[in-house]
Design a protein around this motif. Structure first.
Motif, mmCIF file in Angstrom:
data_model
loop_
_atom_site.group_PDB
_atom_site.id
_atom_site.type_symbol
_atom_site.label_atom_id
_atom_site.label_comp_id
_atom_site.label_asym_id
_atom_site.label_seq_id
_atom_site.Cartn_x
_atom_site.Cartn_y
_atom_site.Cartn_z
ATOM 1 N N ALA A 156 -4.604 3.153 -2.926
ATOM 2 C CA ALA A 156 -4.650 4.565 -2.539
ATOM 3 C C ALA A 156 -5.373 5.383 -3.614
ATOM 4 O O ALA A 156 -6.162 6.274 -3.296
ATOM 5 C CB ALA A 156 -3.238 5.098 -2.314
ATOM 6 N N ASN A 157 -5.114 5.043 -4.860
ATOM 7 C CA ASN A 157 -5.768 5.774 -5.950
ATOM 8 C C ASN A 157 -7.227 5.374 -6.118
ATOM 9 O O ASN A 157 -8.054 6.178 -6.549
ATOM 10 C CB ASN A 157 -5.012 5.547 -7.258
ATOM 11 C CG ASN A 157 -3.657 6.241 -7.258
ATOM 12 O OD1 ASN A 157 -3.353 7.020 -6.359
ATOM 13 N ND2 ASN A 157 -2.840 5.945 -8.256
ATOM 14 N N ILE A 158 -7.529 4.132 -5.808
ATOM 15 C CA ILE A 158 -8.933 3.690 -5.866
ATOM 16 C C ILE A 158 -9.754 4.458 -4.833
ATOM 17 O O ILE A 158 -10.855 4.950 -5.123
ATOM 18 C CB ILE A 158 -9.024 2.161 -5.642
ATOM 19 C CG1 ILE A 158 -8.421 1.417 -6.837
ATOM 20 C CG2 ILE A 158 -10.463 1.726 -5.385
ATOM 21 C CD1 ILE A 158 -8.191 -0.066 -6.608
ATOM 22 N N VAL A 159 -9.211 4.583 -3.637
ATOM 23 C CA VAL A 159 -9.922 5.331 -2.591
ATOM 24 C C VAL A 159 -10.081 6.789 -3.009
ATOM 25 O O VAL A 159 -11.164 7.372 -2.881
ATOM 26 C CB VAL A 159 -9.182 5.210 -1.241
ATOM 27 C CG1 VAL A 159 -9.768 6.174 -0.211
ATOM 28 C CG2 VAL A 159 -9.258 3.768 -0.721
#
Lengths: 167, 330, 692
Positions: A156-159
């Motif tokens: 989620a944080n990568i996106v």
């Protein structure tokens, strides 16, 4: 059988002797001490070894080094300019898109390669109109980044980081 | 992994001659499947002839309206080619549903077609497998076979072919161009792949040393309205449980022509000819789609743990045709 | 507990201190400590599930150019007897499980080592084996305790009688499959044996534990062994110590003066470094017409290895979760011819709460109550298990806060009626919990450096949790300096001892030691000068006797199930947690959503399929064993509520590394039921289970 090859990694030329069995990944990690690309599965099933190979993102665990004599490789280490990080790297820090960090260099290279692909108008599996324009929605980013597994669950944080970096 | 020699092929003729003359030799493309097998001990060639640099990296129009895809065209380049996207969207869709971006960037067209089953027993040299070691037995038959075949299998092998691209090419009726020491030949893709019968060690009809140089797509106007639907456990980066490549030509509510092929259900990409026959001239309705799917799947012989593939394939055929025909209506 | 330290840096969303090194790939993991003369090791693994090695021919392997040594049971160094049979590497001809290490090749390169290992010819006298867990497995037994020291069985009141008399009952069996931890970094060691000392660059959650174990096995003093682990690519419980580390040390001993590298392949990780046991869980709930539970019974059957007992504490969370006068929990083990199970993120709570929270959903429906309201009605005032008050318990606040944010109040409970573009839609909720563990044995030192800086040393380890950063923040507040004045040293057994990075105990255990050292330092040196140094240790917490200490949470999930294909997707998850004071909101949120993501993965994908004939996991790679990919995760968020808890530790924090996974799979399964009307009680939720 040993063969001498040349590789250019992060701008540095290298001459090295490899076994024909040696993969590009092992050539970097074990012969050249370039350990930014990681070995997570050694079978193209996790993406941790992703680099930019002759300009495109590619896994290196399934590439034989001998078949890539003369290749130009950029790793996550080479994407940073000393202390100055590539925008994708900075965005990953800003959004905490990493935990253990082992998949991270592969995520970085994959993201950089992926953005170039999107820029070139390449559709993905979730692009509704294959002939239309590409808009990098979260769904598009996630699909295009799915070749990079992360067991810590930072997806989620990568996106979010990539979304931010694109902006 | 035993040591091997490596040669970069200078030209097709010498590459073919070299491999043909040496029983232990193999062609190397990008290596995205072969290097797997080297590490696992599934393949143990004594010479690799690297054909990835041969000049087969073009996508060109054919006289008669078709398109020729060079054997070394990378999966990504094929998927995003404007002509392919526009005229054969099922090919793009199939490729884009396969593997990952970084694998598609290196994997070649011919390599994709020549990849081997992902049956876990085939890939594990400590277990019996007739495909890997003829006569040793099929471990999947009574073992872990959730991903395995429901159509056309034998008691010698229940593996499925893993390629997505090949399913789309099978629906289109593509023709594979092959170079051998005895010369060139053209093989319809439907005839390239084999059912396992009692010789599952042979995935295809190619002889040792024969090299795929190109794949020809026919001019098939109806393919502009085609798609590829892949059902899998993960949302991405997973092999198919079941997939459907379909193209359909509907006029005033009646199916004029249709192409359907299935993936994930057989030792080869499965052209659903019975379903196609049932559909030609039939109304483009869910009932007709379902009847056609059931006609195709009547011959299914599922294993203990993969009977779900029968309703899954049926429903996916229906859903895919419904989607295509709905899309087609103005 | 003595007072909480004043939070200044604590609570600040500091960026990961090691982040720059990680995003460039320059942070060195274990296998990356290579020298020009490093040799490589590849193991030979047993290809039978049980038996005895009758012959081993290493001639061809030894003859291979570049091979430095071939280790076998015949020539391997004798180890001192230990308490862990799994670590008795190459100690006998017996094969206790398929995949067991039975030999190894050490060679100049990885390619040669692998080829040499392949050349070792082995013959066996095979014995019959049993690797299959069944509810009626022969020889099910009750272990003395379940992990780590909980009673195996508990009974209060008359659960059978209460169930028979209950107005509403649920009696269901839930199963969870064998799952593998699969950290992204495969277990790896670089070992160097030189001048009577052994140095291990090790991918481990516990450098000190590895040091002590290796020293004991090899008959060394602990100061002859040094274990270094600055960066660890995940562990999730699997990186305590396993046979691979022992083998690497043996390999190094065979070539003294040369480093030996042994990194497992992904495939080897399916037999050598543990896994989560499969579970078969029968849950019986009884309730009155008012929706108040009268009875809870949770009976667990799970596996262990014949070689070594590991008793997952699956029903333990059930003991403290809900009020009911009549309660029973039991654990029964089948000892099989398999590798030993191990810790895997929230061992016990994770599989146990899947079953309990699905059953609670079923019971809420049976009672005609909203699942949140049903849980509220059954909230205990004191810990039903110990009778102690809770040091803090904010489950209901989590549920209510989550309900507001998730839009729960608009939910129509009818299953199988929402459809959009061919997908059936549903939402689900589950509760989450994890105990506050404090492990003994950590110590820290604080030393004043030039320029007003402090060196803080403790053999803690950061496996991706954010310990590098959060411990610096704790040290900063304990010393009342800014965090950049702290020079933290962790991940090296030469430092003062640290307990394992496990049980979500790291921050409590290490942080308490750092606070203790800092307090001592400040008392001792009111006007510190360069070179002043003081030490401290994790103190006992007398409040442990007076309070039950747990973190709580509420998990919400939205699920889509394709009406035609049965494909399951999770478009949205929200976790609301109450876990004391949050040290670093940035890394904490990652811990929570990371746990939830692994819970999603558990719900939809993870399944190690045991081939009962061969005794091994059939799908033993990342193509066969699916973990969630990026595309499987859509909107996922975690928040927390403010919670003051002065009893847990001086930081006021509870562990957060594991609670995120607890209840996540239940929320997904409950949502899938709400979407489809199909109740799946056997994980994972694969498409065929919803196909009609």
């Amino acid at each position: 059988m040993d063969v001498e090859i040349g590789l250019r990694v992060d701008g540095e030329p290298h001459r090295l002797v490899v076994d024909t069995r040696t993969t590009l990944l092992d050539a970097m990690r074990e012969r050249l001490g370039i350990t930014s690309p990681k070995k997570g599965c050694d079978h193209g099933q996790c993406g941790a070894c992703t680099v930019l190979l002759d300009g495109r993102r590619a896994t290196t665990c399934l590439a034989l080094a001998v078949a890539h004599d003369g290749a130009e490789i950029v790793t996550a280490a080479g994407l940073a300019d000393g202390e100055r990080l590539h925008p994708i790297q900075q965005a990953l820090l800003d959004h905490d898109g990493l935990q253990c960090g082992y998949c991270t260099p592969g995520q970085v290279c994959s993201a950089v390669g992926m953005l170039a692909e999107a820029e070139a108008g390449w559709p993905s599996h979730v692009t509704a109109d294959l002939s239309g324009a590409v808009e990098l929605t979260d769904e598009e980013i996630a699909e295009r980044m799915s070749g990079n597994l992360c067991r810590c669950g930072a997806y989620a944080n990568i996106v979010a980081a990539i979304r931010e970096a694109v902006r | 992994m035993i040591p091997f020699d490596y040669q970069r092929a200078e030209d097709t003729r010498s590459a073919v001659a070299t491999v043909t003359a040496r029983p232990g030799a193999a062609f190397l493309g990008a290596g995205t499947n072969l290097v797997d097998h080297l590490k696992l001990g599934v393949a143990a060639p004594d010479l690799l002839v690297d054909v990835s640099h041969l000049p087969f990296d073009m996508i060109e129009p054919l006289a008669g309206g078709g398109v020729r895809i060079g054997a070394t065209v990378r999966n990504s380049d094929l998927a995003v080619d404007p002509v392919i996207r526009q005229r054969y969207p099922m090919v793009s869709a199939a490729l884009l549903s396969g593997a990952s971006g970084q694998l598609r960037n290196v994997a070649t067209t011919a390599g994709n077609l020549m990849q081997r089953t992902r049956c876990p027993y085939f890939q594990d040299v400590t277990t019996p497998c007739n495909k890997r070691r003829p006569g040793s037995g099929c471990s999947a038959l009574e073992g872990y076979h959730r991903d395995h075949a429901i159509l056309g299998a034998s008691r010698h092998c229940v593996a499925v072919h893993p390629s997505d691209l090949a399913v789309a090419l099978t629906a289109l009726g593509a023709v594979v161009q092959v170079e051998g020491v005895k010369g060139a030949r053209s093989i319809p893709i439907i005839d390239l792949y084999r059912l396992p019968d009692d010789a599952p060690q042979h995935d295809t009809v190619l002889e040792h040393g024969e090299l795929i140089t190109a794949v020809d797509l026919p001019a098939l106007p109806m393919a502009t309205r085609s798609t590829y639907r892949k059902v899998r456990d993960r949302a991405s980066y997973a092999f198919a449980l079941v997939s459907v490549a379909a193209a359909v030509d509907v006029e005033r509510g009646t199916v004029r022509d249709v192409r359907v092929a299935l993936g994930g259900v057989a030792h080869k990409p499965w052209r659903a000819r019975r379903a196609e026959e049932a559909l030609r001239g039939a109304p483009a309705t869910d009932d007709a789609f379902r009847a056609a799917a059931e006609a195709e799947l009547a011959g299914a012989r599922p294993l203990r743990d993969n009977a779900f593939k029968v309703p899954m394939a049926r429903n996916t055929i229906v859903a895919t045709l419904r989607e295509l025909t709905r899309r087609e209506e103005p | 507990m003595t007072g909480l330290i004043e939070p200044k840096s604590i609570g600040a969303p500091l960026e990961r201190l090691e982040g720059h090194a990680k995003v460039t790939g320059t942070a060195p993991y274990a296998a990356e400590h290579l020298a020009a003369d490093t040799a490589h090791l590849h193991p030979v693994q047993a290809t039978v599930a049980r038996g005895r090695i009758t012959g081993m021919d290493t001639t061809a392997a030894e003859a291979l150019d570049g091979v430095l040594a071939v280790l076998t049971p015949g020539n391997a160094p004798r180890l001192a007897p230990g308490d862990d049979p799994e670590l008795a590497v190459l100690a006998s001809d017996e094969v206790a499980y398929r995949g067991q290490i039975i030999a190894a090749a050490v060679a100049e390169t990885t390619e040669i080592a692998r080829q040499a290992a392949d050349l070792v010819r082995v013959s066996y006298a095979e014995l019959p084996h049993d690797v299959e867990l069944r509810a009626d497995s022969a020889g099910l037994y009750a272990p003395e305790v379940v992990n780590p020291t909980y009673p195996t069985d508990t009974t209060e009141g008359d659960p059978d009688g209460a169930l028979a008399a209950a107005a509403v009952t649920v009696d269901r069996t839930y199963t969870t499959p064998m799952e593998h931890n699969n950290p992204m970094e495969p277990h790896a060691t670089v070992a160097l044996w030189a001048r009577d000392t052994l140095t291990l660059y090790e991918s481990t959650q516990w450098p000190h534990g590895v040091r002590d174990t290796i020293a004991r096995l090899f008959g060394l003093a602990t100061d002859q062994v040094r274990v270094i682990a600055p960066y660890v690519g995940g562990g999730f419980g699997s990186k305590t110590i396993h046979a691979n580390t022992v083998l690497a040390a043996m390999g190094a001993r065979a070539v003294p003066g040369r480093p030996v590298s042994f990194a497992l392949t992904r495939q080897q990780m399916f037999s050598l470094v543990g896994y989560r046991t499969p579970t078969i869980q029968r849950i019986r709930l009884g309730a009155g017409a008012d929706g108040r539970l009268t009875a809870i019974a949770h009976d667990v059957v799970e596996q262990t290895a014949r070689l070594k007992e590991f008793a997952e504490q699956t029903a333990v969370a059930t003991r403290s979760m809900y009020a009911a006068p009549n309660r029973r929990t039991t654990h029964r083990l089948a000892a099989l011819d398999v590798p030993a199970p191990t810790w895997m993120r929230a061992p016990g709570e994770c599989p146990g709460m899947f079953a309990l929270e699905c059953a609670m959903d079923e019971m809420a429906i049976a009672c005609g109550l909203d699942p949140i309201e049903f849980r509220v009605r059954n909230e205990p005032e004191i810990d039903p298990e110990t009778g102690l008050p809770f040091s803090s318990r904010n489950l209901i606040r989590c549920l209510r806060e989550g309900a507001d944010r998730f839009g729960w109040r608009r939910r129509d409970p009818t299953p199988g009626v929402r459809r959009e573009d061919g997908w059936l839609l549903g939402t689900g909720v589950a509760a989450s919990t994890f105990p506050v563990f404090r492990l003994p044995g950590s110590a820290a030192t604080v030393r004043r450096l030039a320029g007003g800086r402090y060196r803080v040393q403790i053999d803690a380890v950061d496996i991706g949790t954010g310990a590098w950063t959060s411990l610096a923040q704790i040290a900063a507040d304990a010393l009342d300096v800014p965090p950049d004045a702290v020079d933290l040293r962790i991940g090296d057994s030469a430092l003062p001892p640290g307990s394992v990075a496990g049980g979500s105990s790291g921050t409590t255990s290490w942080g308490s030691a750092i606070v203790d050292a800092a307090r001592t330092f400040r008392e001792k040196f009111p006007d510190p000068e360069e070179g002043d140094e003081a030490g401290g240790a994790t103190p006992d917490n007398p409040d442990l006797e007076r309070f039950a200490m747990h973190a709580y949470g509420a998990q919400f999930a939205a699920v889509r199930v394709h009406a035609d294909t049965g494909e399951v997707r999770v478009p949205r998850m929200l976790g609301v947690f109450a876990a004391g004071r949050i040290i670093n909101p940035r890394t904490a949120r990652s811990q929570f959503i990371g746990g939830m993501t692994m819970g999603l993965s558990m719900a939809l994908h993870e399944d190690s399929v045991m081939d009962v004939r061969f005794g091994q996991v059939a799908n033993h790679d990342f193509a066969g064993y699916h973990i969630a990919s990026n595309a499987d995760v859509r909107s996922i968020d975690a928040i927390w509520i403010e919670e003051e808890d002065p009893h847990v530790n001086p930081m006021g924090s509870k562990g957060i590394g594991e609670i995120g996974i607890v209840g996540a799979a239940a929320a997904v399964a409950n949502a899938a039921y709400h979407a489809t009307g199909v109740r799946v009680r056997d994980l994972p939720l694969t498409p065929e289970k919803f196909l009609r």
